[in-house]
Design a protein around this motif. Structure first.
Motif, mmCIF file in Angstrom:
data_model
loop_
_atom_site.group_PDB
_atom_site.id
_atom_site.type_symbol
_atom_site.label_atom_id
_atom_site.label_comp_id
_atom_site.label_asym_id
_atom_site.label_seq_id
_atom_site.Cartn_x
_atom_site.Cartn_y
_atom_site.Cartn_z
ATOM 1 N N PRO B 333 -4.150 -4.402 9.251
ATOM 2 C CA PRO B 333 -3.172 -5.443 8.924
ATOM 3 C C PRO B 333 -3.379 -6.103 7.561
ATOM 4 O O PRO B 333 -2.445 -6.210 6.778
ATOM 5 C CB PRO B 333 -3.336 -6.451 10.059
ATOM 6 C CG PRO B 333 -3.956 -5.690 11.170
ATOM 7 C CD PRO B 333 -4.772 -4.606 10.561
ATOM 8 N N GLU B 334 -4.611 -6.519 7.265
ATOM 9 C CA GLU B 334 -4.790 -7.290 6.029
ATOM 10 C C GLU B 334 -4.653 -6.398 4.788
ATOM 11 O O GLU B 334 -4.171 -6.840 3.752
ATOM 12 C CB GLU B 334 -6.135 -8.048 6.036
ATOM 13 C CG GLU B 334 -7.385 -7.217 5.863
ATOM 14 C CD GLU B 334 -7.909 -6.596 7.166
ATOM 15 O OE1 GLU B 334 -7.105 -6.456 8.116
ATOM 16 O OE2 GLU B 334 -9.087 -6.242 7.224
ATOM 17 N N LEU B 335 -5.048 -5.108 4.915
ATOM 18 C CA LEU B 335 -4.883 -4.218 3.769
ATOM 19 C C LEU B 335 -3.406 -3.878 3.567
ATOM 20 O O LEU B 335 -2.924 -3.770 2.441
ATOM 21 C CB LEU B 335 -5.699 -2.930 3.952
ATOM 22 C CG LEU B 335 -7.207 -3.082 3.748
ATOM 23 C CD1 LEU B 335 -7.919 -1.759 4.028
ATOM 24 C CD2 LEU B 335 -7.521 -3.548 2.327
ATOM 25 N N TYR B 336 -2.683 -3.754 4.689
ATOM 26 C CA TYR B 336 -1.261 -3.467 4.592
ATOM 27 C C TYR B 336 -0.543 -4.633 3.915
ATOM 28 O O TYR B 336 0.282 -4.428 3.013
ATOM 29 C CB TYR B 336 -0.668 -3.224 5.985
ATOM 30 C CG TYR B 336 0.801 -2.873 5.935
ATOM 31 C CD1 TYR B 336 1.203 -1.604 5.526
ATOM 32 C CD2 TYR B 336 1.776 -3.810 6.254
ATOM 33 C CE1 TYR B 336 2.551 -1.286 5.450
ATOM 34 C CE2 TYR B 336 3.125 -3.492 6.176
ATOM 35 C CZ TYR B 336 3.507 -2.226 5.780
ATOM 36 O OH TYR B 336 4.827 -1.900 5.697
ATOM 37 N N ALA B 337 -0.907 -5.839 4.321
ATOM 38 C CA ALA B 337 -0.266 -7.021 3.728
ATOM 39 C C ALA B 337 -0.575 -7.087 2.236
ATOM 40 O O ALA B 337 0.294 -7.402 1.421
ATOM 41 C CB ALA B 337 -0.733 -8.279 4.449
ATOM 42 N N LEU B 338 -1.819 -6.780 1.873
ATOM 43 C CA LEU B 338 -2.198 -6.774 0.459
ATOM 44 C C LEU B 338 -1.372 -5.736 -0.304
ATOM 45 O O LEU B 338 -0.831 -6.011 -1.384
ATOM 46 C CB LEU B 338 -3.699 -6.486 0.335
ATOM 47 C CG LEU B 338 -4.259 -6.257 -1.067
ATOM 48 C CD1 LEU B 338 -4.011 -7.475 -1.965
ATOM 49 C CD2 LEU B 338 -5.761 -5.962 -1.015
ATOM 50 N N SER B 360 -1.232 -14.014 -3.366
ATOM 51 C CA SER B 360 -1.451 -15.203 -2.558
ATOM 52 C C SER B 360 -2.963 -15.424 -2.447
ATOM 53 O O SER B 360 -3.741 -14.476 -2.613
ATOM 54 C CB SER B 360 -0.840 -15.011 -1.175
ATOM 55 O OG SER B 360 -1.534 -13.981 -0.509
ATOM 56 N N PRO B 361 -3.378 -16.654 -2.170
ATOM 57 C CA PRO B 361 -4.828 -16.947 -2.181
ATOM 58 C C PRO B 361 -5.639 -16.006 -1.288
ATOM 59 O O PRO B 361 -6.662 -15.466 -1.690
ATOM 60 C CB PRO B 361 -4.896 -18.391 -1.694
ATOM 61 C CG PRO B 361 -3.569 -18.984 -2.038
ATOM 62 C CD PRO B 361 -2.585 -17.872 -1.926
ATOM 63 N N TRP B 362 -5.139 -15.767 -0.062
ATOM 64 C CA TRP B 362 -5.956 -14.936 0.828
ATOM 65 C C TRP B 362 -5.960 -13.479 0.364
ATOM 66 O O TRP B 362 -6.968 -12.778 0.456
ATOM 67 C CB TRP B 362 -5.491 -15.058 2.285
ATOM 68 C CG TRP B 362 -4.205 -14.332 2.546
ATOM 69 C CD1 TRP B 362 -2.961 -14.869 2.549
ATOM 70 C CD2 TRP B 362 -4.053 -12.939 2.802
ATOM 71 N NE1 TRP B 362 -2.031 -13.900 2.771
ATOM 72 C CE2 TRP B 362 -2.684 -12.710 2.937
ATOM 73 C CE3 TRP B 362 -4.940 -11.871 2.916
ATOM 74 C CZ2 TRP B 362 -2.163 -11.445 3.189
ATOM 75 C CZ3 TRP B 362 -4.436 -10.610 3.165
ATOM 76 C CH2 TRP B 362 -3.053 -10.413 3.298
ATOM 77 N N ALA B 363 -4.819 -12.981 -0.148
ATOM 78 C CA ALA B 363 -4.754 -11.607 -0.629
ATOM 79 C C ALA B 363 -5.660 -11.448 -1.839
ATOM 80 O O ALA B 363 -6.349 -10.434 -1.997
ATOM 81 C CB ALA B 363 -3.318 -11.224 -0.979
ATOM 82 N N SER B 364 -5.671 -12.467 -2.673
ATOM 83 C CA SER B 364 -6.519 -12.452 -3.848
ATOM 84 C C SER B 364 -7.999 -12.400 -3.446
ATOM 85 O O SER B 364 -8.793 -11.649 -4.007
ATOM 86 C CB SER B 364 -6.224 -13.693 -4.689
ATOM 87 O OG SER B 364 -7.127 -13.777 -5.749
ATOM 88 N N ALA B 365 -8.340 -13.175 -2.434
ATOM 89 C CA ALA B 365 -9.730 -13.188 -1.961
ATOM 90 C C ALA B 365 -10.139 -11.823 -1.418
ATOM 91 O O ALA B 365 -11.233 -11.315 -1.696
ATOM 92 C CB ALA B 365 -9.902 -14.261 -0.886
ATOM 93 N N LEU B 366 -9.251 -11.220 -0.660
ATOM 94 C CA LEU B 366 -9.540 -9.889 -0.122
ATOM 95 C C LEU B 366 -9.683 -8.882 -1.262
ATOM 96 O O LEU B 366 -10.624 -8.084 -1.295
ATOM 97 C CB LEU B 366 -8.409 -9.451 0.827
ATOM 98 C CG LEU B 366 -8.483 -8.028 1.366
ATOM 99 C CD1 LEU B 366 -9.747 -7.831 2.207
ATOM 100 C CD2 LEU B 366 -7.248 -7.681 2.205
ATOM 101 N N PHE B 367 -8.764 -8.956 -2.205
ATOM 102 C CA PHE B 367 -8.775 -8.034 -3.339
ATOM 103 C C PHE B 367 -10.089 -8.128 -4.102
ATOM 104 O O PHE B 367 -10.710 -7.125 -4.436
ATOM 105 C CB PHE B 367 -7.588 -8.345 -4.258
ATOM 106 C CG PHE B 367 -7.380 -7.342 -5.345
ATOM 107 C CD1 PHE B 367 -6.800 -6.112 -5.065
ATOM 108 C CD2 PHE B 367 -7.751 -7.615 -6.648
ATOM 109 C CE1 PHE B 367 -6.603 -5.166 -6.073
ATOM 110 C CE2 PHE B 367 -7.562 -6.679 -7.657
ATOM 111 C CZ PHE B 367 -6.988 -5.460 -7.365
#
Lengths: 575, 575
Positions: B333-338, B360-367
């Motif tokens: 899920p989180e990679l798909y959203a990214l 977005s902040p959370w996508a940026s953090a994951l990236f």
């Protein structure tokens, strides 16, 4: 862990049928009245090193060649080994797994039991670890049943690669004595057979009763000399990989937009890459031996590839397949020198964290020029034979990057007018190493296993089992044995930069012979391959029907005349 | 460039023998008196989307199913298509090459010529590029001779993947009219058949006389619905890859020191990974469909693998093989959203140089958390179907790194007591895509080619050729045709995050059915696979002898009852 070894397992339809395949024996090995004839004393092909070898192997160098023949009606019974007391024989997988290894054990087991049902064959579990720790499994028909004609070394396993230090050699001797072994059979390549020769010599010196026998099994195909035509596993590896390379060629030609850079397993020598190129006709193959002979730098090679890409683009071809042997990195002079410096630092125990400052100025400059990924790979600790960790160094990616940079430059400058260069990199190795062996490897390994028995029945020590005339049908195969020490050359005398082990004899690691017929064949075809996409697909490895009896092209085209080959090897070493 | 297409070429022994293999025809297609029976109107399995589909496809939705049957003695002649005027038919390879594609052309050519020797089959060169540019090659026996039963799409080539924009559709129509084509046959997967349906609808609307026929050819196996059991190429890809996976299992078990992480080609769905796992019994396979259904994060998956490594180490096993479908990255899920955020930025033409600040902040953090190599890969422009460039994203490396980090942590903490975790990563895809097709794919493709002729002879437009009852012997195969629009679902209605194309009907891309028998079989075996190394080797793809007639396990175990499958699909969509 041990309880998993040799356990019967679920087999697929193809596996089941393969377990029922029964290799034949050449006439000379049929029945129980094989006779042995001794030939001339086997001399090392390396005349300059012969003195060093004979000094290092006083008990086992200078022994005669042995030939195993069918007992003819007019031959006196004396020449036939007529007594076959029960024997105890140990067998161990050394070095990397190679398809066909299980059949050596099967052949040996068959021969042992055929001559005396009370004899025992004892397998060591987990390779040399098991040899030193006396972890064993008695080989029986039940153990063998699901491993006949199957790939891998998983019936017994393997771990470490060497029996070399005094401690290891003494440990092996202790095991052989404790288990009262009449013989120890070592299955492996150049390094393991060097170890086998050393064991044999040490055992003879120590009057240990165990005879040591070597068997030429390695996928690299680099254990090749005046007595050994090819190794068990080479044919299978080349067939499995050629199929995949051919698939890539078809793919490239269908998609018309990628260059595939494929690195091939095979250690320092380029035999696998050469055979696969003869089978599948990729657009280019860069042999390490050519690069070393012409002293090509990484930039020379990059330019060669770029020029090829450009020439193909002029014919409207924007795809291609390029083979790169994993040993190439050690054949490129400046990379080899860099590796040697790094290796030296490892040897001194220097941390490689800030390595650049420890290197000579030019090596440091080269190191800093290289992309990050390859720097990390070059810093890996070397293998037990002092070579780099070739399987981990992505030379194909390095070349693809350099070529891409150069092609983009040419595109910008207008000297290259093709489509944007697109490379996809692959490493073909692990996916073939555990493959089900080809019929040729099944047969060759099985016959070698039988030969091992006749070597030990004749009481020979420090010999390698040999089968020659392999390109002829099996009923023409000749079986024999040659002292391993006679296959040695002295390291540091051979071509290439000096190693740290100058003066130590070792089984000769054969490079691709640039004056041989296989190489000539490759070169004759090279410009058509480069420009005309004359891809050829040998197909997946077949067990029945067309292709099932195929043998390596590089084996079949080479001159089989022993003396001719010895001469060539000598000339080569004297260069 | 064109002069290279369809040119006879040098073939290996296996290739030559394969060109001589003649697939059979099921009884219903034998002779020239095939009759057509029409069944019920084919309704879309997606009831909620049916309205949208019928609106988008007013001319081609709501047509009946067609069945091709043998003319029985008591059937009136009227039902037999007795007139076979000379026809002109175009054929084009769309999308990625899949083994067996050449046999569709061969089968169609055979059927066309058998019914009227004056008919012509015209191949488009270089895929849709050739279709738009009217670059053609007339298919003859000579052209076909060296491509029968051979892999790749190189007889005609392919380039672009779509016929979708108004310009492309009009270009295709102009070609069909200029060449006076009675029919255009499109060989491809989900995307290409969606394009085929759109072309058919547009042609009908514009009263263009050319009928459009689709053929289900894709290695991914994801074109599967109430009318289509499997696709051409899937069997071969799974056989070639299963062999390699099995070799890796044998290798892992022999060396006892590596974990192999193998990413499998197959696009978004995990059919290839599932079939290969059923064939070769690796220790683990992580299906994208399971991950999506359970909403597992990358950390959940890492933990699952780490726990497996630890459980195996407790049994003294420090090796293993783990399969990862290339589509997995889009199921997390989180990679798909990214990926969706990145995709959105691409769509807006935003530079991805300093992407972090745009996310977005959370996508940026994951990236920022992800390793450099995977960041670059996630930033690649999406494919023409809006999915990520799955073949370029090394999810297996990401997982291997995360697992290594966690295992080192556990080792340090003392919770893990096994040997140091060692992973080696592979991507299996390109090396199978150009493979020589299995007997099953040769037969299936050849029969589909024949079916195409009967579709166009019946004057049907917007249909896909279908062959069902495939798990039975060939003489029980049923041949027919179904309107492509009846295989559609409406994007955005299906499970998973909404795409940018909400409301557009497209041929349904089938995921692995987590309530299906194949998946049930996988799960029943999973704990033995995980801990007991019950590896199985289906062997290299055979053309003769045992294994030659094998079909995909996932095809053979599934329920073939149409209505049952429609019902399941409906339930699935309604979830």
């Amino acid at each position: 862990m041990d309880s998993d070894y040799g356990v019967p397992r679920e087999l697929s339809e193809v596996q089941q049928k393969r377990t029922l395949y029964q290799p034949e024996l050449p006439p000379c090995l049929q029945g129980t009245t094989v006779r042995v004839e001794y030939g001339d004393v086997a001399i090392a092909a390396d005349p300059a090193g012969a003195h060093v070898i004979s000094h290092a192997y006083p008990h086992t160098y200078g022994q005669p060649l042995a030939h195993f023949l069918r007992k003819a009606a007019n031959v006196p019974d004396a020449k036939v080994i007529s007594e076959h007391p029960a024997v105890r024989v140990g067998i161990v997988f050394c070095g990397r797994q190679s398809p066909g290894g299980h059949n050596v054990i099967w052949g040996l087991h068959e021969a042992i039991k055929a001559h005396n049902a009370n004899s025992k064959l004892i397998g060591f579990l987990g390779g040399t670890d098991g040899l030193l720790a006396q972890k064993t499994l008695e080989i029986t028909n039940e153990v063998l049943s699901s491993y006949k004609n199957q790939g891998g070394y998983d019936m017994l396993g393997r771990t470490k690669d060497q029996i070399r230090t005094t401690e290891q050699v003494n440990g092996a001797m202790a095991t052989c004595q404790a288990l009262k072994l009449d013989a120890l059979v070592i299955i492996g390549g150049v390094t393991s057979n060097t170890d086998a020769a050393q064991l044999a010599e040490t055992f003879a010196e120590a009057k240990c009763a165990t005879k040591v026998v070597g068997v030429p099994v390695t996928l690299n195909g680099d254990l090749k000399n005046q007595f050994v035509e090819t190794t068990v596993g080479f044919d299978t590896i080349c067939k499995v990989n050629s199929q995949l390379i051919s698939n890539m060629c078809t793919d490239a030609l269908s998609a018309e937009k990628y260059y595939y850079f494929i690195r091939m397993m095979g250690r320092k020598a380029s035999h696998v890459a050469l055979e696969c190129a003869l089978q599948s006709h990729p657009n280019m193959v860069i042999l390490g031996e050519e690069v070393a002979a012409s002293k090509l730098t990484i930039f020379d090679i990059t330019k060669q590839i770029c020029d090829a890409v450009q020439a193909r683009a002029e014919k409207d071809k924007n795809h291609g397949v390029i083979l790169i042997p994993e040993g190439l990195v050690e054949s490129i002079p400046e990379l080899y020198a860099l590796l040697q410096e790094i290796n030296g630092l490892h040897g001194k125990g220097v941390s490689v964290e800030n390595i650049s400052s420890q290197l000579s100025p030019w090596a440091s400059a080269l190191f800093e020029f290289l992309p990050q990924f390859i720097r990390q790979q070059l810093l890996l600790r070397p293998e037990s034979d002092d070579s780099a960790q070739l399987s981990q160094i992505e030379t194909e990616k390095l070349l693809a990057q350099l070529v891409e940079t150069e092609m983009n430059k040419r595109l910008k400058e207008g000297t290259y007018k093709g489509k944007k260069f697109n490379a996809i990199c692959h490493f073909f190795g692990y996916q073939a190493r555990g493959a089900m062996p080809s019929k040729f490897d099944c047969d060759y390994a099985y016959v070698l296993g039988h030969v091992c028995y006749h070597i030990l029945a004749a009481g020979l020590n420090g010999y390698m089992a040999t089968v020659t005339n392999l390109k002829s049908p099996l009923n023409k195969w000749r079986c024999g044995a040659a002292p391993i020490s006679s296959m040695m050359t002295v390291k540091g005398w051979s071509r290439g930069p000096a190693t740290t082990q100058i003066g130590k004899p070792a089984v000769h690691m054969a490079s691709v012979d640039l004056r041989g017929k296989a190489y000539e064949m490759l070169r004759q075809n090279s410009s058509s391959c480069l420009l005309e996409d004359i891809y050829r697909n040998p197909g997946p490895l077949q067990f029945e029907g067309p292709g099932a009896d195929a043998k390596p092209i590089s084996l079949c085209v080479e001159d089989q005349d022993y003396m001719g080959r010895i001469k060539k090897l000598q000339e080569y070493l004297e260069k």
